[in-house]
Design a protein around this motif. Structure first.
Motif, PDB file in Angstrom:
ATOM      1  N   UNK A 157       0.887  -1.010  -0.448  1.00 22.30           N
ATOM      2  CA  UNK A 157      -0.077  -0.003   0.134  1.00 22.30           C
ATOM      3  C   UNK A 157       0.354   1.030  -0.072  1.00 22.30           C
ATOM      4  N   UNK A 158       1.574   0.833   0.911  1.00 25.82           N
ATOM      5  CA  UNK A 158       2.480   2.892   0.934  1.00 25.82           C
ATOM      6  C   UNK A 158       4.246   2.751   0.167  1.00 25.82           C
ATOM      7  N   UNK A 159       4.738   1.632  -0.658  1.00 26.99           N
ATOM      8  CA  UNK A 159       4.950   1.559  -1.996  1.00 26.99           C
ATOM      9  C   UNK A 159       4.463   2.162  -3.378  1.00 26.99           C
ATOM     10  N   UNK A 160       2.584   1.858  -3.165  1.00 23.26           N
ATOM     11  CA  UNK A 160       1.890   2.260  -4.413  1.00 23.26           C
ATOM     12  C   UNK A 160       1.639   3.253  -4.226  1.00 23.26           C
ATOM     13  N   UNK A 161       1.486   4.224  -2.886  1.00 22.03           N
ATOM     14  CA  UNK A 161       1.197   5.524  -3.060  1.00 22.03           C
ATOM     15  C   UNK A 161       2.768   6.346  -3.392  1.00 22.03           C
ATOM     16  N   UNK A 162       3.447   6.177  -1.948  1.00 29.04           N
ATOM     17  CA  UNK A 162       4.572   6.845  -3.014  1.00 29.04           C
ATOM     18  C   UNK A 162       5.277   6.249  -4.358  1.00 29.04           C
ATOM     19  N   UNK A 163       4.831   5.799  -5.011  1.00 26.02           N
ATOM     20  CA  UNK A 163       5.400   5.799  -6.695  1.00 26.02           C
ATOM     21  C   UNK A 163       4.663   6.692  -7.425  1.00 26.02           C
ATOM     22  N   UNK A 164       2.920   7.200  -6.703  1.00 30.47           N
ATOM     23  CA  UNK A 164       2.338   8.067  -7.293  1.00 30.47           C
ATOM     24  C   UNK A 164       2.787   9.036  -7.739  1.00 30.47           C
ATOM     25  N   UNK A 165       3.756   9.218  -6.476  1.00 30.81           N
ATOM     26  CA  UNK A 165       3.958  10.649  -6.217  1.00 30.81           C
ATOM     27  C   UNK A 165       5.248  11.219  -6.551  1.00 30.81           C
ATOM     28  N   UNK A 166       6.426  10.264  -7.298  1.00 25.93           N
ATOM     29  CA  UNK A 166       7.573  10.138  -7.282  1.00 25.93           C
ATOM     30  C   UNK A 166       7.062   9.705  -8.819  1.00 25.93           C
ATOM     31  N   UNK A 167       7.228   8.617  -9.538  1.00 28.75           N
ATOM     32  CA  UNK A 167       7.671   8.322 -10.434  1.00 28.75           C
ATOM     33  C   UNK A 167       7.235   8.922 -11.203  1.00 28.75           C
ATOM     34  N   UNK A 168       6.972   8.855 -13.120  1.00 31.89           N
ATOM     35  CA  UNK A 168       7.212   9.166 -14.036  1.00 31.89           C
ATOM     36  C   UNK A 168       5.498   8.539 -14.316  1.00 31.89           C
ATOM     37  N   UNK A 169       5.954   7.458 -14.239  1.00 30.47           N
ATOM     38  CA  UNK A 169       4.912   6.574 -14.956  1.00 30.47           C
ATOM     39  C   UNK A 169       4.725   5.002 -13.356  1.00 30.47           C
ATOM     40  N   UNK A 170       3.702   5.416 -12.999  1.00 32.98           N
ATOM     41  CA  UNK A 170       3.487   4.564 -12.064  1.00 32.98           C
ATOM     42  C   UNK A 170       3.600   3.129 -11.973  1.00 32.98           C
ATOM     43  N   UNK A 171       2.709   2.806 -13.345  1.00 31.54           N
ATOM     44  CA  UNK A 171       2.498   1.646 -12.854  1.00 31.54           C
ATOM     45  C   UNK A 171       3.642   0.866 -14.301  1.00 31.54           C
ATOM     46  N   UNK A 172       4.979   1.329 -14.148  1.00 32.72           N
ATOM     47  CA  UNK A 172       6.121   1.281 -15.263  1.00 32.72           C
ATOM     48  C   UNK A 172       7.026   2.285 -14.214  1.00 32.72           C
ATOM     49  N   UNK A 173       7.675   1.538 -12.641  1.00 31.63           N
ATOM     50  CA  UNK A 173       8.255   2.637 -12.314  1.00 31.63           C
ATOM     51  C   UNK A 173       9.823   2.465 -11.774  1.00 31.63           C
ATOM     52  N   UNK A 174       9.894   3.642 -12.508  1.00 31.23           N
ATOM     53  CA  UNK A 174      12.065   3.643 -12.137  1.00 31.23           C
ATOM     54  C   UNK A 174      12.751   3.166 -11.337  1.00 31.23           C
TER      55      UNK A 174
END
Length: 239
Positions: free
Chosen positions: A197-214
């Protein structure tokens, strides 16, 4: 060492009084409120270390009250709810909750959760005070701030702790249980999906594409790792 201060917020007098009496017996300082307005007034005067907060209050949604309190001083929040719905848990964690307890619950479980949350410390040692800079992402552990492209990224306290921990060990793969031990700082008695859950929330905020996290990558069957954008991080001392 002074006993920890706990604010109990629940509109059910039976539940509120039971928790308050139990925690006082555990030598905590305890105040209690039956609604959001009273809770905020007490929050300002009492300055609690932990808020035990019911989701369903007569004058405010507990999730929103959690976010309001968190924005003031990063207080620990344990959410109480009669709902076991996964979406509610995700919403609670997204608003900054540190843990979640579903009614009905045993006082023994409450005691374990409270003690565990209060063991977590949000102070950083001298060695951890360096800002981490990964190209356009900056993580400042002293100010507990994250920026991306020079724009502030609003993270909850737990999201910050998790991101800072992963970024401090780039390239290393961590299992969920290891992250819970390191970031939550205790043997978590709940569902390990709290990490997802927390990883998903962080990805939405810092990744250019949360579905393809870099940056925060999933290692299938194992856990997660933080990957440097192309080169090693720069370390900056706080001035």
């Amino acid at each position: 060492m002074a006993p920890a201060k706990i604010l109990v917020v629940d509109d059910d007098p039976a539940v509120r009084n039971l928790i308050q009496r139990f925690l006082i017996k555990q030598s905590y300082q305890v105040e209690a409120a039956e609604d959001g307005k009273t809770a905020l007034a007490l929050f300002e005067q009492f300055n609690p270390d932990l808020v035990i907060l019911d989701v369903n209050l007569p004058d405010v949604i507990g999730f929103n009250l959690c976010q309001e309190m968190q924005s003031r001083n990063g207080v620990f929040v344990l959410m109480l709810t009669s709902r076991a719905d996964e979406a509610d848990k995700i919403r609670g964690f997204a608003k900054g909750a540190d843990d979640y307890l579903t009614k009905p619950f045993g006082l023994g479980e409450l005691e374990v959760r409270v003690a565990a949350i209060l063991r977590r410390q949000r102070v950083v040692t001298t060695a951890e005070q360096k800002r981490l800079v990964f190209e356009k992402l900056m993580i400042d552990p002293v100010r507990r701030e994250v920026s991306l492209n020079n724009q502030p990224v609003p993270l909850t306290a737990l999201e910050f702790d998790l991101l800072h921990f992963l970024a401090s060990h780039p390239g290393r793969v961590w299992r969920r249980a290891e992250l819970i031990q390191e970031v939550w700082d205790y043997e978590y008695v709940g569902d390990q999906r709290v990490v997802d859950v927390h990883i998903g929330q962080i990805r939405k905020k810092i990744e250019a594409d949360a579905s393809q996290p870099a940056l925060i990558q999933t290692v299938r069957g194992v856990g997660y790792k933080f990957e440097c954008p192309t080169h090693s991080p720069q370390l900056e001392t706080n001035s």
